[in-house]
Write a protein that holds these residues in place. Structure first.
Motif, short mmCIF file in Angstrom:
data_model
loop_
_atom_site.label_atom_id
_atom_site.label_comp_id
_atom_site.label_asym_id
_atom_site.label_seq_id
_atom_site.Cartn_x
_atom_site.Cartn_y
_atom_site.Cartn_z
N ARG A 70 0.82 -1.22 0.00
CA ARG A 70 0.00 0.00 0.00
C ARG A 70 0.85 1.27 0.00
N SER A 71 1.88 1.30 0.82
CA SER A 71 2.70 2.50 0.96
C SER A 71 4.03 2.42 0.22
N GLY A 72 4.45 1.21 -0.18
CA GLY A 72 5.77 1.05 -0.77
C GLY A 72 6.90 1.11 0.24
N MET A 112 -4.77 6.18 3.43
CA MET A 112 -4.08 5.22 4.27
C MET A 112 -2.66 4.90 3.80
N ASN A 113 -2.39 5.02 2.50
CA ASN A 113 -1.02 4.75 2.06
C ASN A 113 -0.03 5.73 2.68
N ILE A 114 -0.43 6.99 2.79
CA ILE A 114 0.45 8.00 3.38
C ILE A 114 0.49 7.85 4.89
N ALA A 115 -0.65 7.53 5.50
CA ALA A 115 -0.68 7.32 6.95
C ALA A 115 0.18 6.12 7.34
N GLU A 116 0.15 5.08 6.54
CA GLU A 116 0.98 3.90 6.82
C GLU A 116 2.46 4.26 6.75
N GLU A 117 2.84 5.05 5.76
CA GLU A 117 4.24 5.48 5.65
C GLU A 117 4.66 6.26 6.89
N ALA A 118 3.82 7.16 7.35
CA ALA A 118 4.13 7.95 8.54
C ALA A 118 4.25 7.06 9.78
N ASP A 214 1.71 14.56 0.51
CA ASP A 214 1.97 13.11 0.51
C ASP A 214 3.27 12.72 1.22
N ASN A 215 3.84 13.60 2.02
CA ASN A 215 5.13 13.30 2.66
C ASN A 215 4.91 12.64 4.03
N GLY A 216 4.43 11.41 4.00
CA GLY A 216 4.25 10.68 5.25
C GLY A 216 5.56 10.41 5.96
N PHE A 217 6.61 10.14 5.21
CA PHE A 217 7.91 9.89 5.82
C PHE A 217 8.39 11.09 6.62
#
Length: 236
Positions: A70-72, A112-118, A214-217
């Motif tokens: 999902r997030s890569g 959720m893809n961005i939230a997962e990355e964060a 989109d900068n979850g990291f």
């Protein structure tokens, strides 16, 4: 590897965590070679925005690497007391290297893809992380049902697209820093996340800072540093 990467092996000492690989636009072979070097030196490696093709190569060489479609997000952890688990839920519930409390608040399922990355970023760096999914302002009762969770966190990441109003709502309920992550989710006039970005930047609630679209990291790392400043962090 010298023709495409000059690794920063001292970053862990300066910044509290080793260099993280940005996987987009790198070849699978480049990601794999960099990951192997960082893992050998530090015992842990994290890569973001890793494609399925690249993940196949990396996981074929680094057998204990885990990749999240999902997030890569990809990581391998061979440290003492590693962060363990095969699913997001297992990793967030792992007790190893879990300090303080970071709360990641996700407006909608599409974010959720961005939230997962964060969430994974803060978790691998050493924070205890809780994720609240699908609690956007269109059903404000969903947010208000988690007031105790919001007020129990040391730092909060709010991930939202559309008009990005969730960051202001959350910040008006808590006395800790809120890191807003505007996402590119939305219809035409959302302009690929620009509307949410401007909304968060213009928040009337105090205590909101904002990262790029989109900068979850970036948000996960900021929240971790707030949650675990050097004087009370046991190390990566």
């Amino acid at each position: 590897m010298d023709d495409y990467a000059n690794l920063d092996y001292d970053r862990a000492q300066r910044c509290g965590f080793p260099e993280v690989i940005y996987g987009a636009s790198k070849t699978p072979e480049q990601i794999c070679a960099i990951a192997e070097q960082l893992l050998e030196r530090h015992g842990v490696v994290v890569a973001t925005r890793v494609s399925a093709q690249a993940a196949d190569v990396v996981c074929g060489h680094i057998r204990d690497a885990r990749w999240f479609e999902r997030s890569g997000f990809l990581f391998a952890d061979r440290r003492e007391r590693p962060v363990e688990g095969d699913t997001l839920e297992e990793i967030l519930s792992c007790a190893n290297r879990a300090e303080g409390q970071v709360l990641v608040v996700c407006a909608g399922t599409s974010d959720m893809n961005i939230a997962e990355e964060a969430a994974l970023t803060a978790r691998l760096m050493g924070s205890r992380v809780q994720l609240l999914a699908d609690v956007g302002v269109a059903g404000v009762h969903r947010t208000l049902a988690h007031v105790d969770d919001l007020r129990g966190a040391h730092a909060i990441v709010v991930v939202a697209g559309m008009e990005g109003a969730l960051a202001s709502l959350v910040a008006g309920l808590v006395d800790v820093p809120v890191v807003g992550v505007p996402t590119s989710v939305g219809y035409g006039a959302s302009f690929g996340g620009v509307t949410a970005l401007l909304s968060m930047l213009n928040s009337c609630a105090g205590g909101v800072s904002v990262v790029n679209i989109d900068n979850g990291f970036g948000a996960g790392q900021i929240a971790h540093r707030i949650n675990c400043p050097p004087e009370r962090f046991s190390g990566f």
